[in-house]
Design a protein around this motif. Structure first.
Motif, PDB file in Angstrom:
ATOM      1  N   ASP A  62       0.826  -1.210   0.000  1.00 26.97           N
ATOM      2  CA  ASP A  62       0.000   0.000   0.000  1.00 26.97           C
ATOM      3  C   ASP A  62       0.858   1.258   0.000  1.00 26.97           C
ATOM      4  O   ASP A  62       0.628   2.193  -0.772  1.00 26.97           O
ATOM      5  N   VAL A  63       1.851   1.295   0.885  1.00 28.77           N
ATOM      6  CA  VAL A  63       2.674   2.506   0.981  1.00 28.77           C
ATOM      7  C   VAL A  63       3.571   2.647  -0.242  1.00 28.77           C
ATOM      8  O   VAL A  63       3.860   3.765  -0.683  1.00 28.77           O
ATOM      9  N   VAL A  64       3.985   1.545  -0.848  1.00 34.04           N
ATOM     10  CA  VAL A  64       4.790   1.622  -2.075  1.00 34.04           C
ATOM     11  C   VAL A  64       3.961   2.214  -3.213  1.00 34.04           C
ATOM     12  O   VAL A  64       4.453   3.047  -3.984  1.00 34.04           O
ATOM     13  N   ALA A  65       2.708   1.808  -3.324  1.00 28.28           N
ATOM     14  CA  ALA A  65       1.840   2.377  -4.366  1.00 28.28           C
ATOM     15  C   ALA A  65       1.665   3.872  -4.164  1.00 28.28           C
ATOM     16  O   ALA A  65       1.721   4.659  -5.126  1.00 28.28           O
ATOM     17  N   ASP A  66       1.484   4.310  -2.916  1.00 29.48           N
ATOM     18  CA  ASP A  66       1.335   5.732  -2.638  1.00 29.48           C
ATOM     19  C   ASP A  66       2.640   6.482  -2.923  1.00 29.48           C
ATOM     20  O   ASP A  66       2.618   7.602  -3.436  1.00 29.48           O
ATOM     21  N   ALA A  67       3.770   5.867  -2.590  1.00 28.30           N
ATOM     22  CA  ALA A  67       5.063   6.503  -2.865  1.00 28.30           C
ATOM     23  C   ALA A  67       5.282   6.655  -4.366  1.00 28.30           C
ATOM     24  O   ALA A  67       5.768   7.700  -4.834  1.00 28.30           O
ATOM     25  N   SER A  68       4.918   5.639  -5.131  1.00 30.31           N
ATOM     26  CA  SER A  68       5.090   5.715  -6.586  1.00 30.31           C
ATOM     27  C   SER A  68       4.313   6.887  -7.175  1.00 30.31           C
ATOM     28  O   SER A  68       4.770   7.546  -8.122  1.00 30.31           O
ATOM     29  N   ASP A  69       3.141   7.157  -6.615  1.00 32.38           N
ATOM     30  CA  ASP A  69       2.333   8.267  -7.114  1.00 32.38           C
ATOM     31  C   ASP A  69       3.018   9.614  -6.900  1.00 32.38           C
ATOM     32  O   ASP A  69       2.718  10.582  -7.612  1.00 32.38           O
ATOM     33  N   LEU A  70       3.934   9.690  -5.951  1.00 32.52           N
ATOM     34  CA  LEU A  70       4.607  10.947  -5.628  1.00 32.52           C
ATOM     35  C   LEU A  70       5.927  11.132  -6.366  1.00 32.52           C
ATOM     36  O   LEU A  70       6.468  12.237  -6.386  1.00 32.52           O
ATOM     37  N   GLY A 120       9.892   8.866 -10.828  1.00 34.17           N
ATOM     38  CA  GLY A 120      10.134   7.498 -11.264  1.00 34.17           C
ATOM     39  C   GLY A 120       9.099   6.593 -10.639  1.00 34.17           C
ATOM     40  O   GLY A 120       7.912   6.738 -10.871  1.00 34.17           O
ATOM     41  N   ARG A 121       9.546   5.675  -9.778  1.00 28.37           N
ATOM     42  CA  ARG A 121       8.600   4.821  -9.082  1.00 28.37           C
ATOM     43  C   ARG A 121       9.282   4.162  -7.888  1.00 28.37           C
ATOM     44  O   ARG A 121      10.501   4.247  -7.712  1.00 28.37           O
ATOM     45  N   ALA A 122       8.480   3.491  -7.068  1.00 30.11           N
ATOM     46  CA  ALA A 122       8.982   2.692  -5.961  1.00 30.11           C
ATOM     47  C   ALA A 122       8.647   1.231  -6.204  1.00 30.11           C
ATOM     48  O   ALA A 122       7.661   0.912  -6.873  1.00 30.11           O
TER      49      ALA A 122
END
Length: 286
Positions: A68-76, A79-81
């Motif tokens: 969940d937190v990786v998906a939210d981080a990717s949105d920010l 690049g991506r997480a």
């Protein structure tokens, strides 16, 4: 204030995010403001998230929270997480010393937890596995059980064709672990020692961002990664390194003329170890 664009992928190879008790996405925003683009987010130790595992299914809550937190981080991120999932090697001491498990029973539970983590890699929801062995003195029985868990993780990495990050004792020579990986069909360069110094025999070093260590790694010219091991623990606010550190060190290395080393650590080595393209993901966000 946002720092000038570094015009290169900037990957922190190992950090933790805790959106419930820690800084969570505010740490990601700090990373991005300084020029960070990509993250490998490792699940926090299960007990740090309030999960006292009894069966392998108990690990799922830890892994799902990390996704969940990786998906939210990717949105920010520009690049991506990616998530890195596994079982922290310190769990064996918690199970044996605090909860009365035998070393063999703790081994079996931790290996089963790794099997669950492997499911996430298999279906594409996680990038790599995390395992290791204690970095502190233990009994012979706990050490043997820990090495059995580590070898199990390496076998899973070979089966899945994925990298395995390791938390181990401080060492410049882990050729024994590299040989265990090779015996199981996992190339040694796809084994990553997190919290590494600049010199390491065997696995790929994920170098902690001490300035002198990074300069030495850059001068050596061997494949390496960069990390902070940001723990995102409000009870340990000064522990390890903050999320701004990797982009700051990238800026330092480039100012000192180590452009090739920056490309090695943030483009070439991630591609070799994890099979990820930090340039393409920076360009198109996929």
């Amino acid at each position: 204030m946002t720092e000038p664009d570094l015009d290169t992928p900037v990957l922190d190879d190992h950090l933790h995010l805790d959106p419930d008790a820690g800084r969570g996405l505010s740490a990601v925003r700090d990373f991005r403001r300084l020029g960070g683009t990509h993250l490998l987010v490792v699940n926090k130790p299960s007990w740090h998230l309030g999960v006292e595992v009894e069966t392998c299914a108990d690990f799922r809550a830890v892994f799902e929270r990390t996704l969940d937190v990786v998906a939210d981080a990717s949105d920010l991120l520009p690049g991506r997480a990616w998530p890195v999932l596994g079982v922290h090697p310190g769990l064996i001491s918690r199970l044996v010393d605090d909860r009365g498990f035998s070393p063999d029973a703790a081994r079996d539970l931790m290996q089963a937890g790794l099997d669950v983590a492997a499911e996430y890699v298999r279906d594409g929801r996680a990038l790599a596995l995390k395992s290791g062995r204690p970095h502190y003195d233990t009994t012979d029985a706990v050490w043997a059980a820990s090495n059995a868990v580590l070898r199990h993780a390496l076998g899973l990495g070979a089966d899945l064709d994925c990298a395995v990050q390791l938390h181990t004792e401080a060492s410049e020579d882990l050729a024994d672990v590299a040989s265990w990986a090779e015996e199981r069909g996992l190339p040694a360069h796809r084994v990553v020692k997190h919290y590494a110094g600049p010199t390491l025999a065997g696995p790929t070093p994920s170098v902690m961002c001490r300035k002198e260590w990074l300069r030495e790694a850059a001068e050596r010219g061997d494949p390496f990664l960069m990390e902070t091991d940001f723990v995102d623990d409000p009870d340990r606010p000064g522990a390890v390194m903050g999320p701004k550190t990797v982009p700051r060190r990238v800026r330092m290395l480039r100012e000192e003329g180590y452009d090739d080393a920056v490309r090695l650590a943030h483009v070439e080595t991630p591609a070799q170890v994890y099979g990820i393209d930090t340039e393409a993901t920076l360009t198109d966000g996929t």
